[in-house]
Scaffold this motif. Structure first.
Motif, PDB file in Angstrom:
ATOM      1  N   ASN A  35       0.900  -1.680   0.039  1.00 21.85           N
ATOM      2  CA  ASN A  35      -0.158  -0.289  -0.177  1.00 21.85           C
ATOM      3  C   ASN A  35       0.865   0.963  -0.134  1.00 21.85           C
ATOM      4  OD1 ASN A  35      -2.071  -1.594  -0.135  1.00 21.85           O
ATOM      5  ND2 ASN A  35      -2.909  -1.080   2.081  1.00 21.85           N
ATOM      6  N   LYS A  36       1.794   0.776   0.239  1.00 13.42           N
ATOM      7  CA  LYS A  36       2.920   2.259   0.897  1.00 13.42           C
ATOM      8  C   LYS A  36       2.826   3.061  -0.667  1.00 13.42           C
ATOM      9  CE  LYS A  36       6.955   4.175   2.990  1.00 13.42           C
ATOM     10  NZ  LYS A  36       7.963   4.186   4.181  1.00 13.42           N
ATOM     11  N   ILE A  37       3.503   1.469  -1.538  1.00 14.42           N
ATOM     12  CA  ILE A  37       3.287   2.661  -3.420  1.00 14.42           C
ATOM     13  C   ILE A  37       2.076   2.728  -3.898  1.00 14.42           C
ATOM     14  CG2 ILE A  37       5.708   2.382  -3.092  1.00 14.42           C
ATOM     15  CD1 ILE A  37       5.053   0.124  -4.654  1.00 14.42           C
ATOM     16  N   SER A  38       1.807   1.567  -3.413  1.00 15.97           N
ATOM     17  CA  SER A  38       0.010   1.151  -4.405  1.00 15.97           C
ATOM     18  C   SER A  38      -0.343   2.497  -4.363  1.00 15.97           C
ATOM     19  CB  SER A  38      -0.267  -0.813  -4.651  1.00 15.97           C
ATOM     20  OG  SER A  38      -0.981  -0.269  -3.239  1.00 15.97           O
ATOM     21  N   SER A  39      -0.595   3.132  -3.467  1.00 16.70           N
ATOM     22  CA  SER A  39      -1.837   3.898  -2.975  1.00 16.70           C
ATOM     23  C   SER A  39      -1.779   5.388  -3.547  1.00 16.70           C
ATOM     24  CB  SER A  39      -1.736   4.276  -1.483  1.00 16.70           C
ATOM     25  OG  SER A  39      -0.820   4.520  -1.097  1.00 16.70           O
ATOM     26  N   VAL A  40      -0.299   5.173  -3.706  1.00 21.69           N
ATOM     27  CA  VAL A  40       0.161   6.889  -4.391  1.00 21.69           C
ATOM     28  C   VAL A  40      -0.600   6.569  -6.591  1.00 21.69           C
ATOM     29  CG1 VAL A  40       2.567   7.515  -5.646  1.00 21.69           C
ATOM     30  CG2 VAL A  40       1.816   6.923  -3.709  1.00 21.69           C
ATOM     31  N   TRP A  41       0.005   5.266  -6.289  1.00 19.58           N
ATOM     32  CA  TRP A  41      -0.307   4.625  -8.089  1.00 19.58           C
ATOM     33  C   TRP A  41      -2.174   5.193  -8.568  1.00 19.58           C
ATOM     34  CZ3 TRP A  41       3.102   0.051  -8.228  1.00 19.58           C
ATOM     35  CH2 TRP A  41       4.430   0.187  -8.445  1.00 19.58           C
ATOM     36  N   GLY A  42      -3.272   4.535  -7.059  1.00 14.40           N
ATOM     37  CA  GLY A  42      -4.524   4.426  -7.157  1.00 14.40           C
ATOM     38  C   GLY A  42      -4.957   3.211  -6.503  1.00 14.40           C
ATOM     39  N   LEU A  43      -4.664   2.450  -5.960  1.00 16.57           N
ATOM     40  CA  LEU A  43      -4.967   1.778  -5.680  1.00 16.57           C
ATOM     41  C   LEU A  43      -4.073   0.746  -4.418  1.00 16.57           C
ATOM     42  CD1 LEU A  43      -7.300  -0.586  -7.092  1.00 16.57           C
ATOM     43  CD2 LEU A  43      -5.555  -1.959  -7.822  1.00 16.57           C
ATOM     44  N   SER A  44      -4.791  -0.152  -3.421  1.00 13.08           N
ATOM     45  CA  SER A  44      -4.264  -0.397  -2.335  1.00 13.08           C
ATOM     46  C   SER A  44      -5.256  -1.797  -1.656  1.00 13.08           C
ATOM     47  CB  SER A  44      -4.246   0.970  -1.118  1.00 13.08           C
ATOM     48  OG  SER A  44      -5.416   1.249  -0.835  1.00 13.08           O
ATOM     49  N   LEU A  45      -4.958  -2.192  -0.654  1.00  9.56           N
ATOM     50  CA  LEU A  45      -5.017  -3.540  -0.117  1.00  9.56           C
ATOM     51  C   LEU A  45      -6.438  -2.672   1.231  1.00  9.56           C
ATOM     52  CD1 LEU A  45      -6.277  -6.574  -0.221  1.00  9.56           C
ATOM     53  CD2 LEU A  45      -4.099  -6.591   0.849  1.00  9.56           C
ATOM     54  N   LYS A  46      -7.204  -3.084   1.224  1.00 13.90           N
ATOM     55  CA  LYS A  46      -8.209  -2.533   2.835  1.00 13.90           C
ATOM     56  C   LYS A  46      -7.413  -3.595   4.059  1.00 13.90           C
ATOM     57  CE  LYS A  46     -12.995  -1.574   3.618  1.00 13.90           C
ATOM     58  NZ  LYS A  46     -14.442  -1.817   2.841  1.00 13.90           N
ATOM     59  N   GLU A  47      -6.813  -2.081   4.467  1.00 15.41           N
ATOM     60  CA  GLU A  47      -6.474  -3.331   5.586  1.00 15.41           C
ATOM     61  C   GLU A  47      -6.759  -4.380   6.381  1.00 15.41           C
ATOM     62  OE1 GLU A  47      -3.775   0.860   6.566  1.00 15.41           O
ATOM     63  OE2 GLU A  47      -5.546   0.871   7.784  1.00 15.41           O
ATOM     64  N   GLY A  48      -5.945  -4.550   7.192  1.00 20.93           N
ATOM     65  CA  GLY A  48      -6.497  -6.004   8.330  1.00 20.93           C
ATOM     66  C   GLY A  48      -7.174  -7.111   7.736  1.00 20.93           C
ATOM     67  N   LEU A  49      -7.795  -7.482   8.711  1.00 21.65           N
ATOM     68  CA  LEU A  49      -7.934  -8.972   7.797  1.00 21.65           C
ATOM     69  C   LEU A  49      -9.079  -9.070   7.478  1.00 21.65           C
ATOM     70  CD1 LEU A  49      -6.756 -11.750  10.718  1.00 21.65           C
ATOM     71  CD2 LEU A  49      -5.516 -11.329   8.059  1.00 21.65           C
ATOM     72  N   THR A  50      -9.466  -7.960   6.441  1.00 16.74           N
ATOM     73  CA  THR A  50     -10.057  -7.429   5.759  1.00 16.74           C
ATOM     74  C   THR A  50     -10.353  -9.007   4.449  1.00 16.74           C
ATOM     75  OG1 THR A  50     -10.636  -5.768   6.350  1.00 16.74           O
ATOM     76  CG2 THR A  50     -12.124  -6.236   3.758  1.00 16.74           C
ATOM     77  N   MET A  51     -11.401 -10.052   4.061  1.00 15.59           N
ATOM     78  CA  MET A  51     -11.442 -10.419   2.991  1.00 15.59           C
ATOM     79  C   MET A  51     -13.080  -9.923   1.747  1.00 15.59           C
ATOM     80  SD  MET A  51      -9.363 -12.138   4.509  1.00 15.59           S
ATOM     81  CE  MET A  51      -8.907 -12.985   5.978  1.00 15.59           C
ATOM     82  N   SER A  52     -12.874 -10.253   0.806  1.00 11.63           N
ATOM     83  CA  SER A  52     -13.881 -10.425   0.146  1.00 11.63           C
ATOM     84  C   SER A  52     -14.985 -11.649   0.468  1.00 11.63           C
ATOM     85  CB  SER A  52     -13.980  -9.959  -1.092  1.00 11.63           C
ATOM     86  OG  SER A  52     -13.053 -11.061  -1.621  1.00 11.63           O
TER      87      SER A  52
END
Lengths: 656, 242
Positions: free
Chosen positions: A306-323
């Motif tokens: 997330n440190k780099i991808s959030s700048v590009w526009g996409l990040s993984l939801k934090e914690g143990l968040t599953m779909s």
């Protein structure tokens, strides 16, 4: 004489007509062979894709495609699986003929039936077409394709499994593409998981296995990648990524800023990258601790960038968040698909070439990707839940050990498509606008000598704040979908093959991001084999019912076996002469019960086979007997009516 | 045209009016479905009629000569052929009328196999396009084998000889593409001639059709063969008339 002349002239005319029609057929066949016919099939299976035609058009030397299929052996077999292979063979044969047709003479098609001790069998073995021994070893089954070129290149499809019938055209086109490609692209692999196994070559691994030493096999996905790419290991502590054309990052757990910077700059330099992250990677449990929930809790198994991808526009939801998704497990409608689900075609972006015509992927505890609004890049989903999807949060990894039913309460239904994989396209901005991370520089300064610092500074590529041209990054929120347990299975013939589209997705993504779209358009052609759905559903119902009964039997058998063991241990510890009659009777009774259970289980299997046989009986009886009997009865009635009318007419006329 | 229709109707009535024709239909239906199931139509677990279509040419190669063996041979034997040609109908029209009546009967027989695709649609999700193409090809193969049978029947007065020779010719046309047969000849025949033989094979031209592809060379072959053998029938009857 006149009659004789007429006869002679007539027969000569007939001969001339026959020669004309045979000749015309030959000429028309030759001239129109390269034309494609009207393909009436639903999935246009017999029409070569534009991608295939494009690759064939690029052929700069003639090649020969040789098909090996044990027709004579298959015709003698009664097993259902061989009937499926016969059908597939006809399709493969027809497809290869199509290739030859559209190639303007660049492709020659030949086929062989490798009978025992024949030249064809020797040729098949020379090409290393896979040989499957049947029965007493006197017969063998072959079904593969060999490609040879005039310059001596050889590529082989050693075996075409019936389960992969939908990808036949892709495999053949890929064969041609591999043979004509000059060299493999270099694919960097950065991972914190032992996906490369013990890192040894196949030869060394075989040597160790022969010596009885333990070996750790690489993941099948890596073996598959090596067929198309030169896979280069990029250490997870690297500070620089170079010498590779593309990058795959699998489970970037706890990467240092230096390594994140290296990935960031690789992207800035135009290197297409595919990243697999995971809120909970079940493949990342230390060996031997899979059944130890406390150890699992302690061992961190999530990864993100997330440190780099959030700048590009996409990040993984934090914690143990599953779909999760209600709709993805129809056979268990009360269960929300939380732990794993098979994405159907509605979950794939059909407008995107990577996932067009895709269906059937499986993921385990997939995460949730969130789009950031601050970027100017184009971000589109590739894989999502269906419209009834949502997310859920686990308190800790211990909770994930519970059965899916118990986790239902955690599910937050959002009734929307939750993103599991997405693509970012555009001109990327660096997540390190000020250059390489400062902590890195400080550590270097402490550990390096002054001369080394000067030399290293000379090696450091210039920092890029933004990519010069458009680039692509794909992020997938599940690492487990690449593991052997999830992505692969063993076939009837004992070989490993993909069990879903998990590996195909990665290969598609790599093809797409490398700029080569020809092969992608060929990759997924839909379903060639169309099962009897109702029969399969009925078979499944029979299997479930029999399985329940079998489980009951197994439970009882376990209990009695345990009791028996206890009694036997007891009698062993005492003096045998002192063992009383009651114990002996009990032992005998338990043995009889266990034997009866075994008999009952065998009868269950017999019953299952009988029920399978009965499934198609109505269908077979109706089509084979009912219609002919109806016609015969109708004919007899018709005959009786006509006969009686005739009799009446004769009687009338005789009276007159 | 009236005489043409009259001949056509008479022939058709002959087919549907005799018990033998119904026995023929029963034999065709039973043989086609029995053989399809024996070759794994259900066991293969594939909701398609490919196996059924694969067997059809072999069945038609026997059934068509059986149907056509008395088409002209019986007329020759009983002398009714002279009566036929006293009608205001040309030989060509008579040939065409009889052929069309036979083809109509055969198409009816194919129609009676409808329970098979209906059941398959009910049990699975078959490719309807491929099925339609297979049936179209089967109807053209029926026409071709009927034309062969018609020609042979016109050359002889003996129905049995007509049946045997017509069946033989149909089988040669079907097996012309068999690799083993070709390779046995390959030692002493030029390759181009072997290719020529292969292109005359009925099965070769049915392969794509039963899979769902209509190619111009396949349709051309079957139409030209049908018309060619019907023209040969016409020539033979003209000769006998003369």
């Amino acid at each position: 004489m006149n009659n004789q002349n007429i006869k002679t002239r007539t027969w000569l005319s007939i001969l001339a007509v026959l020669i004309t029609i045979f000749g015309l057929n030959f000429i028309v066949s030759k001239k129109t062979t390269s034309l494609s016919g009207v393909d009436l099939t639903e999935d246009k299976f017999y029409t070569l894709t534009e991608g295939t035609k494009s690759i064939i058009a690029k052929l700069d030397e003639p090649i020969t495609l040789e098909l090996f299929f044990s027709n004579s052996v298959v015709n003698k077999q009664n097993r259902e699986v061989f009937e499926q292979y016969k059908t597939l063979y006809q399709y493969v044969q027809s497809t290869l003929m199509n290739y030859a047709r559209v190639s303007n003479g660049n492709i020659t098609f030949k086929e062989y039936d490798p009978k025992p001790f024949s030249d064809a069998e020797e040729l098949a073995n020379d090409y290393k077409i896979q040989r499957f021994e049947l029965g007493n070893g006197k017969q063998a089954f072959y079904f593969g394709i060999a490609l040879t070129s005039q310059t001596g290149k050889k590529e082989v499809i050693p075996f075409i499994p019936v389960e992969e019938s939908g990808t036949v055209e892709y495999k053949i086109t890929e064969l041609i593409d591999n043979a004509t490609r000059k060299e493999k692209k270099r694919l960097g692999l950065l991972t914190t998981l032992p996906v490369n196994g013990d890192g040894m070559s196949d030869y060394m691994r075989q040597m160790r296995q022969a010596q009885g030493q333990p070996v750790v096999q690489p993941w099948n996905i890596i073996t598959e990648l090596k067929e198309y790419y030169e896979v280069v290991d990029v250490p997870a502590t690297t500070e620089k990524i170079e010498g590779v054309d593309q990058l795959v990052v699998i489970h970037p757990k706890n990467l240092s800023d230096a390594t994140l910077y290296a990935i960031d700059q690789f992207v800035m330099n135009g290197g297409a990258t595919i990243i697999y992250v995971d809120p909970f990677c079940s493949s990342d449990i230390p060996v031997g601790q899979q059944q130890n929930p406390m150890a699992a809790m302690a061992h961190p198994s999530s990864s993100d960038i997330n440190k780099i991808s959030s700048v590009w526009g996409l990040s993984l939801k934090e914690g143990l968040t599953m779909s999760g998704d209600r709709a993805l497990m129809p056979e268990r409608p009360n269960l929300i698909a939380i732990q794993n689900y098979t994405s159907e075609s509605k979950c794939f972006n059909q407008k995107q070439i990577i996932t067009q015509n895709m269906s059937n992927m499986t993921s385990i505890y997939p995460g949730v990707l969130e789009k950031s609004e601050i970027t100017s890049n184009t971000i589109e989903p590739l894989i999502t839940t269906s419209k009834t999807g949502g997310s859920w949060i686990a308190e800790n990894t211990f909770v994930l050990r519970q059965p899916s039913e118990k986790l239902n309460d955690s599910f937050i239904p959002e009734d929307k498509e939750v993103w599991v994989a997405a693509m970012i396209r555009g001109k990327f901005k660096s997540a390190f606008p000020d250059g390489a991370p400062k902590e890195n520089e400080n550590e270097k300064a402490e550990t390096e000598k002054p001369n080394e610092t000067e030399e290293n500074d000379a090696d450091v590529p210039p920092h890029l704040k933004e990519s010069a041209s458009e680039n692509i990054v794909i992020i997938v929120a599940d690492v487990d979908m690449l593991s052997d347990d999830v992505a692969y299975q063993r076939t009837w013939f004992g070989e490993t093959r993909p069990s879903n589209k998990n590996s195909a997705f990665l290969l598609n993504a790599l093809q797409y991001t490398s700029g080569s779209t020809d092969l992608i358009s060929v990759r997924s052609r839909g379903k060639f084999r169309r099962p009897f759905k109702k029969i399969e559903a009925q078979k499944k119902a029979i299997d479930n019912r029999i399985k329940e009964q079998e489980n009951e039997f197994d439970e009882k058998q376990k209990r009695w076996t345990a009791e028996l063991q206890e009694l036997q241990n007891q009698s062993n510890s005492e003096n045998q002469r002192l063992v009383d009659n009651e114990t002996i009777l009990k032992v005998n009774e338990l043995n009889k019960k266990i034997e009866a259970q075994n008999r009952a289980k065998r009868k269950l299997n017999e019953q299952k086979e009988k029920e399978y046989e009965q499934l198609g009986n109505t269908f077979i009886f109706t089509t084979q007997f009912v219609m002919p009997i109806l016609i015969l009865v109708f004919g007899l009635i018709q005959y009786a009516i006509v006969s009686s009318k005739r009799k009446t007419a004769v009687q009338r006329s005789s009276k007159k | 045209m009236t005489a043409f229709k009259a001949v056509y109707k008479r022939e058709l009535k002959g087919y549907f009016g005799t018990l033998l024709s119904y026995v023929f239909l029963v034999a065709f239906l039973f043989a086609s479905s029995f053989w399809a199931f024996k070759n794994g139509l259900f066991d293969a677990g594939d909701a398609s009629l490919t196996i059924f279509f694969t067997n059809l040419p072999y069945i038609l190669a026997v059934m068509a000569p059986a149907l056509t063996m008395k088409m002209w041979a019986e007329e020759h034997r009983t002398g009714t052929i002279e009566l036929l040609f006293t009608l205001p109908i040309t030989v060509k029209q008579a040939v065409l009328a009889k052929f069309l009546a036979g083809w109509t009967f055969f198409l009816f027989a194919l129609l009676l196999t409808a329970p098979l695709p209906i059941w398959i649609i009910n049990l699975g999700d078959p490719d309807i396009g491929a099925m339609a193409s297979g049936y179209f090809g089967a109807s053209l193969i029926a026409a071709c084998t009927l034309a062969v049978g018609s020609f042979v029947s016109a050359t002889t007065k003996n129905q049995v000889i007509s049946f045997i020779i017509a069946t033989l010719i149909c089988m040669i046309l079907i097996f012309a593409n068999k690799v083993s047969a070709i390779s046995a000849l390959g030692a002493w025949l030029p390759t181009e001639f072997l290719n020529f033989i292969k292109t005359q094979s009925l099965m070769d031209h049915y392969e794509l059709m039963k899979s769902g592809v209509l190619h111009v060379k396949d349709i051309f072959y079957l139409v030209v063969m049908t018309l060619g053998f019907l023209y040969c029938t016409n020539l033979t009857l003209e000769m006998k008339k003369a």
